[in-house]
Write a protein that holds these residues in place. Structure first.
Motif, PDB file in Angstrom:
ATOM      1  N   UNK A  33       3.884-108.867  -7.817  1.00  0.00           N
ATOM      2  CA  UNK A  33       4.575-107.765  -8.470  1.00  0.00           C
ATOM      3  C   UNK A  33       3.621-106.910  -9.310  1.00  0.00           C
ATOM      4  N   UNK A  34       3.869-106.798 -10.611  1.00  0.00           N
ATOM      5  CA  UNK A  34       3.114-105.883 -11.465  1.00  0.00           C
ATOM      6  C   UNK A  34       1.622-106.203 -11.486  1.00  0.00           C
ATOM      7  N   UNK A  35       1.252-107.455 -11.647  1.00  0.00           N
ATOM      8  CA  UNK A  35      -0.170-107.808 -11.702  1.00  0.00           C
ATOM      9  C   UNK A  35      -0.867-107.554 -10.367  1.00  0.00           C
ATOM     10  N   UNK A  36      -0.178-107.776  -9.264  1.00  0.00           N
ATOM     11  CA  UNK A  36      -0.756-107.486  -7.950  1.00  0.00           C
ATOM     12  C   UNK A  36      -0.967-105.988  -7.785  1.00  0.00           C
ATOM     13  N   UNK A  37      -0.034-105.187  -8.268  1.00  0.00           N
ATOM     14  CA  UNK A  37      -0.162-103.736  -8.184  1.00  0.00           C
ATOM     15  C   UNK A  37      -1.333-103.253  -9.033  1.00  0.00           C
ATOM     16  N   UNK A  38      -1.451-103.750 -10.252  1.00  0.00           N
ATOM     17  CA  UNK A  38      -2.577-103.351 -11.111  1.00  0.00           C
ATOM     18  C   UNK A  38      -3.910-103.703 -10.461  1.00  0.00           C
ATOM     19  N   UNK A  91       4.756 -98.724  -3.669  1.00  0.00           N
ATOM     20  CA  UNK A  91       5.245 -99.282  -4.929  1.00  0.00           C
ATOM     21  C   UNK A  91       5.113 -98.300  -6.086  1.00  0.00           C
ATOM     22  N   UNK A  92       4.301 -97.246  -5.909  1.00  0.00           N
ATOM     23  CA  UNK A  92       4.034 -96.271  -6.967  1.00  0.00           C
ATOM     24  C   UNK A  92       4.860 -95.022  -6.723  1.00  0.00           C
ATOM     25  N   UNK A  93       5.568 -94.569  -7.774  1.00  0.00           N
ATOM     26  CA  UNK A  93       6.397 -93.367  -7.643  1.00  0.00           C
ATOM     27  C   UNK A  93       5.786 -92.150  -8.325  1.00  0.00           C
ATOM     28  N   UNK A  94       4.916 -92.351  -9.332  1.00  0.00           N
ATOM     29  CA  UNK A  94       4.311 -91.213 -10.023  1.00  0.00           C
ATOM     30  C   UNK A  94       3.023 -91.637 -10.708  1.00  0.00           C
ATOM     31  N   UNK A  95       2.103 -90.687 -10.821  1.00  0.00           N
ATOM     32  CA  UNK A  95       0.848 -90.865 -11.554  1.00  0.00           C
ATOM     33  C   UNK A  95       0.673 -89.612 -12.388  1.00  0.00           C
ATOM     34  N   UNK A  96       0.740 -89.753 -13.733  1.00  0.00           N
ATOM     35  CA  UNK A  96       0.708 -88.571 -14.593  1.00  0.00           C
ATOM     36  C   UNK A  96       0.165 -88.894 -15.983  1.00  0.00           C
ATOM     37  N   UNK A  97       0.306 -87.938 -16.901  1.00  0.00           N
ATOM     38  CA  UNK A  97      -0.143 -88.079 -18.296  1.00  0.00           C
ATOM     39  C   UNK A  97      -1.638 -88.391 -18.377  1.00  0.00           C
ATOM     40  N   UNK A  98      -2.438 -87.580 -17.707  1.00  0.00           N
ATOM     41  CA  UNK A  98      -3.884 -87.773 -17.691  1.00  0.00           C
ATOM     42  C   UNK A  98      -4.501 -87.322 -19.014  1.00  0.00           C
ATOM     43  N   UNK A 112      -0.960 -92.630 -16.764  1.00  0.00           N
ATOM     44  CA  UNK A 112       0.192 -93.510 -16.595  1.00  0.00           C
ATOM     45  C   UNK A 112       0.547 -93.642 -15.125  1.00  0.00           C
ATOM     46  N   UNK A 113       0.948 -94.837 -14.761  1.00  0.00           N
ATOM     47  CA  UNK A 113       1.446 -95.112 -13.417  1.00  0.00           C
ATOM     48  C   UNK A 113       2.900 -95.552 -13.547  1.00  0.00           C
ATOM     49  N   UNK A 114       3.776 -94.889 -12.825  1.00  0.00           N
ATOM     50  CA  UNK A 114       5.176 -95.292 -12.768  1.00  0.00           C
ATOM     51  C   UNK A 114       5.383 -95.975 -11.417  1.00  0.00           C
ATOM     52  N   UNK A 115       5.893 -97.196 -11.475  1.00  0.00           N
ATOM     53  CA  UNK A 115       6.063 -97.976 -10.248  1.00  0.00           C
ATOM     54  C   UNK A 115       7.441 -98.615 -10.239  1.00  0.00           C
ATOM     55  N   UNK A 116       7.730 -99.303  -9.167  1.00  0.00           N
ATOM     56  CA  UNK A 116       9.017 -99.996  -9.099  1.00  0.00           C
ATOM     57  C   UNK A 116       9.072-101.166 -10.071  1.00  0.00           C
ATOM     58  N   UNK A 117       7.932-101.507 -10.694  1.00  0.00           N
ATOM     59  CA  UNK A 117       7.886-102.578 -11.691  1.00  0.00           C
ATOM     60  C   UNK A 117       7.896-102.039 -13.123  1.00  0.00           C
TER      61      UNK A 117
END
Length: 128
Positions: A33-38, A91-98, A112-117
């Motif tokens: 889940x989250x740790x695998x995605x990171x 699994x990732x829906x958005x990448x923003x706030x750079x 920031x990464x917005x994901x399903x987790x």
């Protein structure tokens, strides 16, 4: 007799949520889940695009293209390259706030990464 056809079936790439846990350059069990995605994100950020034949050309980031460029270009291209590299992952829906900090020939980028987790922050350094 079998008939030849030109039917082509495309399958969208999916990403598994369980992978090996890498710690101090050793495999130590599994994460999911989250740790695998990171872990997947950091691996993509650390892989120079086009340099490793094991990966497809859309994997990794072409950081070398930023060497010697001015800061405005580095900001814009870093944002674009990171979004393109990470948004391939279902699994990732958005990448923003750079946010960018420049010190000498190093650019530290936080986003920031917005994901399903859930949402989380990632930081990476780029040599420019």
């Amino acid at each position: 007799m079998a008939e030849l056809t030109t039917d082509l079936k495309l399958q969208e790439r999916t990403y598994e949520s369980k992978t090996y846990k890498l710690s101090n350059e050793k495999i130590e069990g599994f994460v999911d889940d989250l740790e695998a995605l990171k872990q997947s994100i950091y691996k993509a950020l650390l892989t120079e695009q086009y340099e490793h034949p094991i990966y497809s050309f859309d994997y990794g980031i072409a950081w070398k293209e930023l060497i010697g460029e001015d800061r405005a270009y580095v900001r814009a291209e870093t944002k674009r390259m990171i979004q393109e590299a990470l948004l391939h992952d279902s699994r990732i829906t958005d990448v923003d706030q750079f946010a960018f900090i420049f010190e000498g020939d190093t650019c530290t980028c936080t986003f920031n990464v917005t994901s399903k987790y859930g949402m989380f922050e990632i930081e990476t350094e780029v040599q420019i």
